[in-house]
Design a protein around this motif. Structure first.
Motif, PDB file in Angstrom:
ATOM      1  N   ARG A 194      -2.355   5.168   7.266  1.00  0.00           N
ATOM      2  CA  ARG A 194      -1.139   4.654   6.640  1.00  0.00           C
ATOM      3  C   ARG A 194      -1.170   4.476   5.177  1.00  0.00           C
ATOM      4  O   ARG A 194      -0.281   4.892   4.405  1.00  0.00           O
ATOM      5  N   VAL A 210       8.331   3.473   6.773  1.00  0.00           N
ATOM      6  CA  VAL A 210       7.676   3.631   7.823  1.00  0.00           C
ATOM      7  C   VAL A 210       9.015   3.115   8.806  1.00  0.00           C
ATOM      8  O   VAL A 210       9.407   2.089   9.161  1.00  0.00           O
ATOM      9  N   THR A 213       5.758   2.044  13.887  1.00  0.00           N
ATOM     10  CA  THR A 213       4.079   1.495  13.723  1.00  0.00           C
ATOM     11  C   THR A 213       3.672   1.179  15.324  1.00  0.00           C
ATOM     12  O   THR A 213       3.874   0.718  15.830  1.00  0.00           O
TER      13      THR A 213
END
Length: 293
Positions: A194, A210, A213
């Protein structure tokens, strides 16, 4: 007249079924490829039916082969247990293996099957956690051995056992990779991949966010395949329906991914040594399998 099946032929048969290749199975059972082919010819003569069919360069089981495979695995395992019960040096006890969930999906089935066949008296415990959690647990002696993503921050004393390309991926049926900002599906904030993905996009001046997640690779894959986001995956984790993105698509190159083997230094363990051998051999076989495709 009754048909007696040869355990050695069945062991070779199981190896072919698990590796998908006569060539790779020959290495597993330490025989020449011609010897393996002869064994399978004799096994088919014994059962009186074809058990293999060709599927391109791979060998695929027939319906009768699939039925035989279940019996073969049980016979081979029982044979090993019988031999082990009369061997003073047979390993027994417990060993704990740590592995991230994405590696568990790709690597564990073959490793566990082979380890169980050769060490039937060993109890294997598997813990699935991210590398960032596994490394300190190995250091504390709570886990005997772990397969990890090898980075400077994860574990500097890990043995590198596999390298493969790290790739940008999106859905082959959607154009989510063209969106601005680029929606990303990545691991939790402590995930090395990431941090790498965000850093490389920022360095290339490409706006991003993002959007999804998850520490679970299956959930990240689902977001990618649904056309909701772009992610980064090692080459061996690519799935049907994924598209690899490159510099021509506006995505910066990524460094290779290193997979490491991390061992506890608290107490020497013959069982952990044996498991490490199977892991290294299993990942080597995977590399050869990919090269043969």
């Amino acid at each position: 007249m009754s048909i007696l099946l040869d355990p050695d032929q069945l062991r070779t048969f199981v190896a072919i079924a698990e590796t998908g290749s006569f060539t790779r199975a020959a290495e597993v059972v330490h025989k020449t490829q011609s010897a393996v082919s002869m064994q399978m010819k004799r096994l088919e003569e014994r059962v009186g039916r074809p058990i293999f069919t060709r599927d391109g360069r791979a060998s695929r089981l027939t319906e009768d082969g699939e039925r035989l495979l279940d019996y073969a695995r049980r016979i081979v395992k029982l044979n090993l247990e019988a031999v082990s019960s009369f061997t003073d040096t047979a390993l027994s006890g417990r060993v704990c293996l740590g592995v991230p969930d994405d590696y568990a999906d790709r690597y564990l089935p073959d490793i566990m099957a082979r380890f169980s066949r050769t060490h039937p008296s060993v109890e294997l415990t598997v813990i699935c956690e991210p590398t960032s959690d596994l490394a300190p647990r190995v250091a504390a002696g709570a886990i005997d051995i772990a397969i990890i993503t090898n980075t400077e921050t994860s574990a500097r004393n890990a043995q590198v056992i596999r390298r493969e390309r790290l790739m940008w991926v999106s859905s082959a049926r959607h154009a989510v990779h063209l969106e601005t900002p680029v929606p990303l599906a990545l691991g939790r904030p402590t995930c090395e991949w990431r941090a790498l993905a965000v850093s490389r996009l920022s360095g290339a001046g490409r706006s991003h966010r993002v959007l999804y997640t998850s520490p679970n690779s299956g959930a990240v894959s689902a977001a990618v395949l649904a056309g909701l986001a772009v992610s980064v995956f090692p080459e061996s984790a690519l799935r049907p329906g994924m598209r690899v993105l490159g510099t021509g698509d506006g995505y910066p190159s990524l460094p290779p991914c290193e997979i490491g083997l991390l061992r506890s230094r608290h107490e020497p363990s013959p069982i952990a040594d044996a498991l490490a051998h199977h892991i290294i051999q299993g990942l080597d076989n995977l590399t050869e399998a990919e090269a043969a495709q």
